[in-house]
Design an enzyme around this catalytic site. Structure first.
Site, PDB file in Angstrom:
ATOM      1  N   LYS A 159       2.430  -3.610   7.165  1.00  0.00           N
ATOM      2  CA  LYS A 159       2.606  -3.612   5.915  1.00  0.00           C
ATOM      3  C   LYS A 159       4.015  -3.371   5.412  1.00  0.00           C
ATOM      4  CE  LYS A 159      -0.279  -4.370   3.189  1.00  0.00           C
ATOM      5  NZ  LYS A 159      -0.612  -5.834   2.645  1.00  0.00           N
ATOM      6  N   ASN A 211     -11.436  14.021   1.407  1.00  0.00           N
ATOM      7  CA  ASN A 211     -12.727  13.440   1.820  1.00  0.00           C
ATOM      8  C   ASN A 211     -14.040  14.171   1.488  1.00  0.00           C
ATOM      9  OD1 ASN A 211     -10.893  11.299   2.362  1.00  0.00           O
ATOM     10  ND2 ASN A 211     -10.705  11.947   4.804  1.00  0.00           N
ATOM     11  N   THR A 223       0.959  -1.122  -0.003  1.00  0.00           N
ATOM     12  CA  THR A 223      -0.101   0.022  -0.020  1.00  0.00           C
ATOM     13  C   THR A 223       0.956   1.046   0.026  1.00  0.00           C
ATOM     14  OG1 THR A 223      -1.338   1.344   1.428  1.00  0.00           O
ATOM     15  CG2 THR A 223      -0.075  -0.336   2.669  1.00  0.00           C
ATOM     16  N   ASP A 224       0.116   2.525  -0.514  1.00  0.00           N
ATOM     17  CA  ASP A 224       0.854   3.473  -0.627  1.00  0.00           C
ATOM     18  C   ASP A 224       1.239   4.117   0.822  1.00  0.00           C
ATOM     19  OD1 ASP A 224      -1.430   4.363   0.051  1.00  0.00           O
ATOM     20  OD2 ASP A 224      -1.851   5.920  -1.468  1.00  0.00           O
ATOM     21  N   GLU A 225       0.417   3.784   1.843  1.00  0.00           N
ATOM     22  CA  GLU A 225       0.435   4.069   3.300  1.00  0.00           C
ATOM     23  C   GLU A 225       1.872   3.643   3.903  1.00  0.00           C
ATOM     24  OE1 GLU A 225      -2.806   3.565   5.848  1.00  0.00           O
ATOM     25  OE2 GLU A 225      -4.322   3.676   4.334  1.00  0.00           O
ATOM     26  N   TYR A 279      -1.584  -0.529  11.284  1.00  0.00           N
ATOM     27  CA  TYR A 279      -1.476  -0.848  10.069  1.00  0.00           C
ATOM     28  C   TYR A 279      -0.531  -1.051   9.092  1.00  0.00           C
ATOM     29  CZ  TYR A 279      -3.415  -1.482   5.163  1.00  0.00           C
ATOM     30  OH  TYR A 279      -3.303  -1.664   3.618  1.00  0.00           O
TER      31      TYR A 279
HETATM   32  P1  NAD Z   1     -10.243  -6.575   2.811  1.00  0.00           P
HETATM   33  O1  NAD Z   1     -10.101  -6.549   4.298  1.00  0.00           O
HETATM   34  O2  NAD Z   1     -11.402  -6.644   2.098  1.00  0.00           O
HETATM   35  O3  NAD Z   1      -9.836  -8.217   2.562  1.00  0.00           O
HETATM   36  C1  NAD Z   1      -8.817  -8.976   3.195  1.00  0.00           C
HETATM   37  C2  NAD Z   1      -9.211 -10.460   2.869  1.00  0.00           C
HETATM   38  O4  NAD Z   1      -8.233 -11.241   3.410  1.00  0.00           O
HETATM   39  C3  NAD Z   1     -10.601 -11.186   3.528  1.00  0.00           C
HETATM   40  O5  NAD Z   1     -11.060 -11.796   2.602  1.00  0.00           O
HETATM   41  C4  NAD Z   1     -10.035 -11.713   4.703  1.00  0.00           C
HETATM   42  O6  NAD Z   1     -10.876 -12.793   5.061  1.00  0.00           O
HETATM   43  C5  NAD Z   1      -8.678 -12.152   4.475  1.00  0.00           C
HETATM   44  N1  NAD Z   1      -7.757 -12.623   5.630  1.00  0.00           N
HETATM   45  C6  NAD Z   1      -7.419 -11.554   6.683  1.00  0.00           C
HETATM   46  N2  NAD Z   1      -6.778 -12.426   7.478  1.00  0.00           N
HETATM   47  C7  NAD Z   1      -6.392 -13.598   6.740  1.00  0.00           C
HETATM   48  C8  NAD Z   1      -5.476 -14.668   7.049  1.00  0.00           C
HETATM   49  N3  NAD Z   1      -4.778 -14.735   8.360  1.00  0.00           N
HETATM   50  N4  NAD Z   1      -5.421 -15.698   6.337  1.00  0.00           N
HETATM   51  C9  NAD Z   1      -6.155 -15.956   5.157  1.00  0.00           C
HETATM   52  N5  NAD Z   1      -6.826 -14.861   4.759  1.00  0.00           N
HETATM   53  C10 NAD Z   1      -7.020 -13.573   5.677  1.00  0.00           C
HETATM   54  O7  NAD Z   1      -8.852  -6.036   2.173  1.00  0.00           O
HETATM   55  P2  NAD Z   1      -8.769  -5.286   0.647  1.00  0.00           P
HETATM   56  O8  NAD Z   1      -9.171  -3.868   0.847  1.00  0.00           O
HETATM   57  O9  NAD Z   1      -9.341  -6.228  -0.323  1.00  0.00           O
HETATM   58  O10 NAD Z   1      -7.126  -5.291   0.656  1.00  0.00           O
HETATM   59  C11 NAD Z   1      -6.346  -6.285  -0.087  1.00  0.00           C
HETATM   60  C12 NAD Z   1      -4.976  -6.003  -0.051  1.00  0.00           C
HETATM   61  O11 NAD Z   1      -4.508  -4.944  -0.461  1.00  0.00           O
HETATM   62  C13 NAD Z   1      -4.374  -5.931   1.391  1.00  0.00           C
HETATM   63  O12 NAD Z   1      -3.279  -6.090   1.657  1.00  0.00           O
HETATM   64  C14 NAD Z   1      -4.203  -4.394   1.660  1.00  0.00           C
HETATM   65  O13 NAD Z   1      -3.186  -3.931   2.503  1.00  0.00           O
HETATM   66  C15 NAD Z   1      -3.825  -3.957   0.277  1.00  0.00           C
HETATM   67  N6  NAD Z   1      -4.490  -2.590  -0.312  1.00  0.00           N
HETATM   68  C16 NAD Z   1      -5.596  -2.439  -0.136  1.00  0.00           C
HETATM   69  C17 NAD Z   1      -6.014  -1.003  -0.561  1.00  0.00           C
HETATM   70  C18 NAD Z   1      -7.582  -0.600  -0.546  1.00  0.00           C
HETATM   71  O14 NAD Z   1      -7.736   0.724  -0.827  1.00  0.00           O
HETATM   72  N7  NAD Z   1      -8.524  -1.234   0.020  1.00  0.00           N
HETATM   73  C19 NAD Z   1      -5.072   0.057  -1.187  1.00  0.00           C
HETATM   74  C20 NAD Z   1      -3.923  -0.648  -1.410  1.00  0.00           C
HETATM   75  C21 NAD Z   1      -3.313  -1.597  -0.837  1.00  0.00           C
HETATM   76  O1  TDX Z   2     -16.148   7.000   8.524  1.00  0.00           O
HETATM   77  C1  TDX Z   2     -15.046   7.491   8.024  1.00  0.00           C
HETATM   78  N1  TDX Z   2     -15.023   8.775   8.090  1.00  0.00           N
HETATM   79  C2  TDX Z   2     -13.879   9.243   7.279  1.00  0.00           C
HETATM   80  O2  TDX Z   2     -13.628  10.399   7.361  1.00  0.00           O
HETATM   81  C3  TDX Z   2     -14.192   6.392   7.380  1.00  0.00           C
HETATM   82  C4  TDX Z   2     -14.217   5.071   7.659  1.00  0.00           C
HETATM   83  C5  TDX Z   2     -13.016   6.990   7.081  1.00  0.00           C
HETATM   84  N2  TDX Z   2     -12.797   8.504   6.720  1.00  0.00           N
HETATM   85  C6  TDX Z   2     -11.631   9.063   6.431  1.00  0.00           C
HETATM   86  C7  TDX Z   2     -10.326   8.630   6.742  1.00  0.00           C
HETATM   87  C8  TDX Z   2      -9.314   8.620   5.694  1.00  0.00           C
HETATM   88  O3  TDX Z   2      -8.689   9.853   5.506  1.00  0.00           O
HETATM   89  O4  TDX Z   2     -11.520   8.790   4.971  1.00  0.00           O
HETATM   90  C9  TDX Z   2     -10.436   8.426   4.513  1.00  0.00           C
HETATM   91  C10 TDX Z   2     -10.462   6.854   3.876  1.00  0.00           C
HETATM   92  O5  TDX Z   2     -10.587   6.245   4.967  1.00  0.00           O
HETATM   93  P1  TDX Z   2     -10.678   4.657   4.667  1.00  0.00           P
HETATM   94  O6  TDX Z   2     -11.594   4.172   3.946  1.00  0.00           O
HETATM   95  O7  TDX Z   2     -10.431   4.025   6.071  1.00  0.00           O
HETATM   96  O8  TDX Z   2      -9.392   4.331   4.156  1.00  0.00           O
HETATM   97  P2  TDX Z   2      -7.612   4.688   4.454  1.00  0.00           P
HETATM   98  O9  TDX Z   2      -7.363   4.756   5.811  1.00  0.00           O
HETATM   99  O10 TDX Z   2      -7.207   5.856   3.557  1.00  0.00           O
HETATM  100  O11 TDX Z   2      -6.907   3.203   3.839  1.00  0.00           O
HETATM  101  C11 TDX Z   2      -7.271   2.462   2.951  1.00  0.00           C
HETATM  102  O12 TDX Z   2      -6.280   2.906   1.709  1.00  0.00           O
HETATM  103  C12 TDX Z   2      -5.156   2.282   1.776  1.00  0.00           C
HETATM  104  C13 TDX Z   2      -7.410   0.798   2.925  1.00  0.00           C
HETATM  105  O13 TDX Z   2      -8.387   0.714   4.051  1.00  0.00           O
HETATM  106  C14 TDX Z   2      -6.170   0.354   3.304  1.00  0.00           C
HETATM  107  O14 TDX Z   2      -6.251  -0.917   3.284  1.00  0.00           O
HETATM  108  C15 TDX Z   2      -5.125   0.739   2.226  1.00  0.00           C
HETATM  109  O15 TDX Z   2      -3.991   0.269   2.344  1.00  0.00           O
END
Ligand code: NAD
Ligand code: TDX
Length: 348
Positions: free
Chosen positions: A157, A252, A125-127, A153
């Site tokens: 990562k 946001n 992730t970019d985080e 988190y």
């Molecule tokens: P998500 O939370 O929707 O899904 C995570 C999945 O992993 C779920 O199906 C969960 O059951 C499974 N899981 C969790 N722990 C596990 C374990 N111990 N063993 C096997 N499976 C397990 O997450 P997402 O948003 O789809 O993110 C997927 C990946 O992409 C993550 O690694 C996250 O860090 C990365 N990522 C997410 C975003 C975003 O915006 N959502 C952005 C950049 C990177």
């Molecule tokens: O209720 C809310 N109100 C609010 O203002 C929530 C849930 C979030 N926020 C804000 C926090 C962040 O600035 O919105 C922005 C986005 O929040 P999230 O959806 O929780 O995402 P973020 O924290 O940016 O992280 C996401 O992007 C990077 C994913 O959850 C991560 O898994 C990924 O790595």
């Protein structure tokens, strides 16, 4: 080719599975997922009907289970999406983030060494780069930006990324890492900003915006992320890190107002609430490397992607209503308990 996708019952992993099934129908996909609160087997319903798709329930941190799966399924490529992914949960309870995101990754890396896979891809992730100031729009994250994490988190990562790089350097494991910005689209779990706001607005509930709402995220439509990962696992160079993002920065508060306008709901639903602890101010990806090296470009503009996403939540009420009611957690036993192609390995 056999592709093992971990975390495929979650948001991005499931979209990736559908992308692969559509674009590479000759490959076999094996999904390994623990089905935590974020994993939802209903999401994989359409995949379950395909012969070259298999679901296995297991924990990536369960070494015995993971080795058995590698032995029987013989993956050529492993793509690790499995993670605890929600920043707010990591602030409340960091431990499971270390267990899954760090220990889980180390188990997968060991399995890849032991069974000599062709490619291990870490979905990062970019985080991991921390945040950028709001008053410096000229700054972007490149692959050379130092790791500088803010939340448990992102620290977990970044730790996983360091392990992946160490396994490449020390054991010559053929690894790649991608660091993507915020995704949005179908099957996004409704604890995250965009789906939460859509669902609350539909129910005329308050929309909780953290702090002033001026924090900036760089949004990418999930299918564009999947296309980038697909390119990296097939054409990317081992040992490399690739940033993924489409220059779609939004405050946001503006994202929330866009959702309200699209649904015809009043801005009076917005409620500013206490800020997230350590809240990252701005993320912004420089995607030059993946564009130059692999020719990747995002296809979906935010204006189109957000409308498509809102429409998906309108058309798929049953999917998110089952999550809100908690019913989806019984679905696994009810629907798949006795099915032959569904396996469970573990100490779960
Ligand atoms: P998500 O939370 O929707 O899904 C995570 C999945 O992993 C779920 O199906 C969960 O059951 C499974 N899981 C969790 N722990 C596990 C374990 N111990 N063993 C096997 N499976 C397990 O997450 P997402 O948003 O789809 O993110 C997927 C990946 O992409 C993550 O690694 C996250 O860090 C990365 N990522 C997410 C975003 C975003 O915006 N959502 C952005 C950049 C990177
Ligand atoms: O209720 C809310 N109100 C609010 O203002 C929530 C849930 C979030 N926020 C804000 C926090 C962040 O600035 O919105 C922005 C986005 O929040 P999230 O959806 O929780 O995402 P973020 O924290 O940016 O992280 C996401 O992007 C990077 C994913 O959850 C991560 O898994 C990924 O790595």
């Amino acid at each position: 080719m056999n592709i093992l996708v971990t975390g495929g019952a979650g948001f991005i992993g499931s979209n990736f599975i559908y992308y692969e099934l559509k674009n590479h129908p000759a490959d076999n996909i094996i999904c390994l997922d623990k089905l935590t609160y974020a994993g939802n087997l209903q999401t994989l319903d359409r995949a379950m009907k395909k012969d070259h798709f298999k679901f296995i329930r297991a924990d990536i941190a369960d070494r015995r289970a993971v080795y058995r799966i590698f032995e029987t399924e013989k993956p050529d490529i492993v793509v690790n999406f499995a993670a605890e992914s929600h920043v707010d949960r990591s602030i409340e309870n960091p431990e499971i983030f270390l267990q899954t995101n760090v220990i889980g990754t180390s188990v997968l890396l060991d399995a890849c060494r032991k069974y000599s896979i062709d490619r291990y891809h870490q979905v990062s992730t970019d985080e991991v780069y921390g945040d950028l100031p709001l008053d410096r729009p000229d700054l972007f994250f490149t692959e050379e930006t130092p790791l500088h994490t803010s939340s448990p988190y992102s620290a977990s990562k970044a730790s996983a990324d360091l392990l992946v790089m160490a396994y490449h350097r020390t054991y010559k494991l053929p690894t790649t890492i991608s660091r993507c910005s915020n995704n949005y689209g179908p099957y996004h779990f409704p604890e995250k900003l965009i789906p939460l706001m859509i669902i609350n607005a539909l129910a005329d509930k308050k929309l909780p915006v953290y702090g002033t709402g001026e924090n900036v995220r760089d949004w990418l439509y999930v299918e564009d992320h999947c296309a980038a990962i697909d390119l990296i696992i097939r054409k990317g160079r081992p040992g490399e890190v690739y940033n993924i993002g489409g220059h779609n920065e939004r405050r946001n508060i503006d994202v929330v107002k866009t959702i309200l306008a699209a649904l015809g709901k009043p801005e009076s639903l917005i409620e500013h609430v206490a800020d997230r602890k350590g809240h990252d101010r701005r993320y912004a990806i420089d995607p030059t490397k993946i564009h130059d090296a692999l020719g990747w470009l995002p296809e979906t503009k935010f204006e189109d992607g957000i409308q498509r996403t809102i429409q998906w939540y309108l058309d798929n009420r049953a999917w998110w209503e089952a999550i809100i009611s908690g019913d989806y957690q019984n679905y696994y036993e009810k629907m798949y308990g006795n099915r032959p192609r569904l396996m469970e390995y573990s100490t779960l």
